[in-house]
Design an enzyme around this catalytic site. Structure first.
Site, PDB file in Angstrom:
ATOM      1  N   THR A   1       0.764  -1.237  -0.140  1.00 33.97           N
ATOM      2  CA  THR A   1       0.151  -0.028  -0.060  1.00 33.97           C
ATOM      3  C   THR A   1       1.015   1.349   0.122  1.00 33.97           C
ATOM      4  O   THR A   1       2.097   1.208   0.546  1.00 33.97           O
ATOM      5  CB  THR A   1      -0.793  -0.031   1.313  1.00 33.97           C
ATOM      6  OG1 THR A   1      -1.341   1.360   1.326  1.00 33.97           O
ATOM      7  CG2 THR A   1      -0.396  -0.232   2.623  1.00 33.97           C
ATOM      8  N   ASN A   2       0.574   2.360  -0.718  1.00 26.24           N
ATOM      9  CA  ASN A   2       1.189   3.619  -0.480  1.00 26.24           C
ATOM     10  C   ASN A   2       0.932   4.373   0.677  1.00 26.24           C
ATOM     11  O   ASN A   2       1.747   4.745   1.400  1.00 26.24           O
ATOM     12  CB  ASN A   2       0.889   4.524  -1.961  1.00 26.24           C
ATOM     13  CG  ASN A   2       1.656   4.045  -2.956  1.00 26.24           C
ATOM     14  OD1 ASN A   2       2.609   4.372  -3.371  1.00 26.24           O
ATOM     15  ND2 ASN A   2       0.849   3.066  -3.822  1.00 26.24           N
ATOM     16  N   THR A   3      -0.387   4.629   1.153  1.00 24.28           N
ATOM     17  CA  THR A   3      -0.749   5.372   2.032  1.00 24.28           C
ATOM     18  C   THR A   3      -0.035   5.090   3.297  1.00 24.28           C
ATOM     19  O   THR A   3       0.344   5.772   4.198  1.00 24.28           O
ATOM     20  CB  THR A   3      -2.332   5.549   2.172  1.00 24.28           C
ATOM     21  OG1 THR A   3      -3.065   5.984   1.069  1.00 24.28           O
ATOM     22  CG2 THR A   3      -2.584   6.172   3.323  1.00 24.28           C
TER      23      THR A   3
ATOM     24  N   CYS B   1      -1.320   4.887  -5.385  1.00 23.75           N
ATOM     25  CA  CYS B   1      -2.149   4.159  -4.766  1.00 23.75           C
ATOM     26  C   CYS B   1      -2.273   2.772  -5.629  1.00 23.75           C
ATOM     27  O   CYS B   1      -2.388   2.965  -6.826  1.00 23.75           O
ATOM     28  CB  CYS B   1      -3.674   4.798  -4.834  1.00 23.75           C
ATOM     29  SG  CYS B   1      -4.984   3.691  -4.246  1.00 23.75           S
TER      30      CYS B   1
END
Length: 238
Positions: A83-85, A197
């Site tokens: 995941t990026n976030t 994302c």
């Protein structure tokens, strides 16, 4: 081959891509019936999303750190946070580990650098776009200038991610909105666009985009494969 841990479920739609792409990469390199030695911890995203909304990043970081420690204890030699976030809490996870956390922004930044890109648009959740944990890593590590959508566009991009993409819904109207934003970012001087994302690549796959797209999932997987296959032999014919 080494054993790689995947900390996923945020969302499982993109985690499934990680699993598929890692195994495809190993098959292409090794041939025969080879597949990737992986350990997967897939969290319940609903709880993580609530912690994001409430701003309780400390609790989110501790939850993911505990899961990452479990992967280490089970035999993983490195971890991909799929995941990026949630790389916002990467320092908390790294502090809990004695093995590397392969950072997604480093994978993207290196790919942009190798392509000669110096000014890139960033699309992602509002956390990834508005906060500095991702942008500053690209700026410090790779001298990258980041171009962002305007605030109203960020709101809609974020809504599409959580209300649609993370639920497996990929609509023409949302694809068109993302493409419109890419055109505006190109006009603002972006040389390429970071799909920051891990679900956006699923929405825009096979699209004729107005900018070169650097899909964070694909480059993160490439980083994982490089680590995974560092000691592996060349392809066999068996």
């Amino acid at each position: 081959m080494r054993t790689l841990g995947i900390l996923g479920g945020m969302s499982w739609e993109s985690t499934a891509s990680y699993y598929r792409l890692l195994n495809q990469g190993v098959r292409e390199r090794m041939g025969g019936l080879h597949s990737a030695p992986l350990l997967l911890h897939s969290v319940d995203f609903a709880g993580i999303a609530e912690l994001q909304k409430s701003g309780d990043w400390q609790a989110a970081g501790e939850l993911l750190a505990a899961a990452a420690r479990g992967l280490q204890q089970a035999g993983a030699g490195a971890v991909l946070l799929a995941t990026n976030t949630m790389h916002k809490v990467a320092p908390v996870i790294e502090a809990a580990l004695d093995i590397p956390l392969l950072h997604i922004a480093d994978a993207v930044g290196q790919a942009l650098h190798n392509a000669g890109i110096r000014r890139a648009a960033l699309l992602g959740t509002r956390f990834t776009m508005q906060e500095d944990f991702y942008r500053e890593r690209l700026s410090r590590g790779f001298a990258m200038q980041i171009v962002l959508p305007d605030r109203s566009a960020m709101t809609e991009l974020d809504r599409i991610i959580f209300a649609e993409l993370c639920r497996g819904s990929f609509t023409t109207s949302s694809r068109d909105f993302y493409l419109q934003q890419l055109e505006q970012l190109r006009a603002a001087g972006a040389e390429a666009a970071i799909l920051g994302c891990t679900e956006i690549g699923l929405l825009l796959q096979d699209c004729a985009a107005p900018l070169p797209l650097f899909d964070s999932t694909g480059w993160h997987v490439a980083m994982g494969l490089e680590w995974l296959l560092a000691d592996a032999p060349l392809r066999t014919n068996s």
